[in-house]
Design an enzyme around this catalytic site. Structure first.
Site, PDB file in Angstrom:
ATOM      1  CG  HIS A  19      -1.980  -1.405   1.295  1.00 45.67           C
ATOM      2  ND1 HIS A  19      -2.109  -1.446   2.202  1.00 45.67           N
ATOM      3  CD2 HIS A  19      -1.885  -2.455   0.527  1.00 45.67           C
ATOM      4  CE1 HIS A  19      -2.994  -2.554   2.193  1.00 45.67           C
ATOM      5  NE2 HIS A  19      -2.605  -2.675   0.997  1.00 45.67           N
TER       6      HIS A  19
ATOM      7  CG  HIS B 295      -7.555  -3.220  -1.440  1.00 46.44           C
ATOM      8  ND1 HIS B 295      -7.312  -2.079  -1.320  1.00 46.44           N
ATOM      9  CD2 HIS B 295      -6.764  -4.061  -1.372  1.00 46.44           C
ATOM     10  CE1 HIS B 295      -6.337  -2.203  -0.158  1.00 46.44           C
ATOM     11  NE2 HIS B 295      -5.912  -3.676  -0.973  1.00 46.44           N
TER      12      HIS B 295
ATOM     13  CG  ASP C  91      -3.621  -4.949  -2.967  1.00 43.93           C
ATOM     14  OD1 ASP C  91      -2.910  -4.371  -2.023  1.00 43.93           O
ATOM     15  OD2 ASP C  91      -4.247  -5.846  -2.244  1.00 43.93           O
TER      16      ASP C  91
ATOM     17  CG  HIS D  89       0.097  -9.897  -2.874  1.00 44.15           C
ATOM     18  ND1 HIS D  89       0.117  -8.230  -2.870  1.00 44.15           N
ATOM     19  CD2 HIS D  89      -0.879  -9.440  -1.687  1.00 44.15           C
ATOM     20  CE1 HIS D  89      -1.253  -8.055  -2.351  1.00 44.15           C
ATOM     21  NE2 HIS D  89      -0.939  -8.672  -1.011  1.00 44.15           N
TER      22      HIS D  89
HETATM   23 ZN   LIG Z   1      -4.057  -4.457  -0.355  1.00 42.38          ZN
END
Ligand SMILES: [Zn+2]
Length: 311
Positions: A82, A245, A249, A272
């Protein structure tokens, strides 16, 4: 030329880590040209510098975690995405981040608090050309098949756009927008993306806590969803906050490459791990990318020279 950027002055924040629940203090400081973003663990007997780069990412299971050279046994910093997203959103190239624990504070669960902090420190133009990673040919990574399929792709583009689609098969998420396109040329990262909070499902929380994760999580720093609905009384900040969001990310995950991308990123249910795999795939093919600079603002993609106005 389009110049590199750092902070004008230093700024501090105190918060708790989402996963560790530990109290942590951050100090964000100006850094010279070509430093990149460097975390410094100042709680250790001898401070350890952890430069942000693709090889430094050592764990992507719940958040993006880096360590020196990606060594899992070396000092680390968790949940960097973030803060990195905010740095990318404001076009910051060079920042020192002193940190007193192994996890970046979650603050309000979005990048908005980091944007506020960075803007209040001020942004300074530096006398060195800003470097971009230009994608020269399509690169794609995939995982799973059928309903478990996820993928992420980078394609050549004179600018930087992100297109993301989610599919959680969950009534509260499915009733919101699941597909978002964000174009950096809009200059609206702060307004359109930065405020989107992380989210968690109550059914996962007990399992995560039993594994020592999400100890700092609460409705103050996450959207919490049970089997049917959003539990936060204030509701959502954007109609499509979940997928926004995921873009927030992705912007942070992809910024570990060290420079802004000139590319069109498209992803379906990525996270991720897959975002990092995509960068590894890109860097593994020397003919798929190049470093580029712009002698004048006019040569840069539309809106890019003004990506982060110097406040
Ligand atoms: Zn996040």
């Amino acid at each position: 030329m389009v110049k590199q950027r750092t902070l004008k002055s230093l700024t501090r924040a105190v918060g708790v880590g989402l996963h560790s629940g530990q109290k942590v203090e951050l100090t964000l400081r100006p850094a010279p040209p070509d430093t990149g973003i460097v975390f410094r663990r100042i709680d250790l007997p001898v401070p350890v510098d952890i430069p942000v780069n693709v090889a430094a990412v050592c764990d992507t299971r719940m958040a993006s975690t880096i360590s020196v050279g990606g060594d899992p046994g070396a000092p680390k910093v968790q949940t960097i995405e973030h803060l990195l997203s905010a740095c990318a959103g404001l076009g910051l190239d060079n920042v020192y981040i002193d940190i007193t624990a192994d996890e970046v504070p979650i603050l309000d669960g979005s990048a908005a608090s980091f944007v506020f902090l960075l803007q209040s420190a001020g942004i300074e133009l530096q006398n060195a050309a800003k470097k971009f990673v230009r994608v020269l040919k399509p690169v794609e990574v995939r995982e799973g098949s059928g309903p478990a399929l996820k993928w992420a792709r980078l394609e050549p583009f004179h600018g930087y756009t992100l297109t993301f689609e989610i599919d959680f098969n969950h009534p509260a998420v499915d009733s919101t927008g699941q597909h978002v396109v964000f174009d950096f040329a809009s200059g609206q990262y702060k307004r359109d993306i930065a405020r989107a909070r992380t989210f968690g499902f109550t059914k996962d929380v007990e399992l995560m806590r039993s594994r020592g994760l999400s100890l700092g999580g609460s409705m103050d720093n996450a959207i919490v969803v049970d089997d049917y609905r959003v539990l936060n009384t204030e509701g959502l900040r954007y109609d499509d906050e979940f997928v926004k969001h995921k873009i927030l990310d992705a912007i942070g995950d992809l910024y570990v490459v060290g420079h802004p991308l000139l590319a069109a990123y498209t992803a379906f249910k990525s996270g991720h791990a897959l975002n990092n795999k995509l960068l590894h795939a890109l860097l593994a093919d020397a003919s798929a990318w190049e470093i580029t600079t712009f002698e004048s603002a006019e040569q840069a993609p539309q809106g890019f020279a003004a990506l982060a106005p110097a406040w």
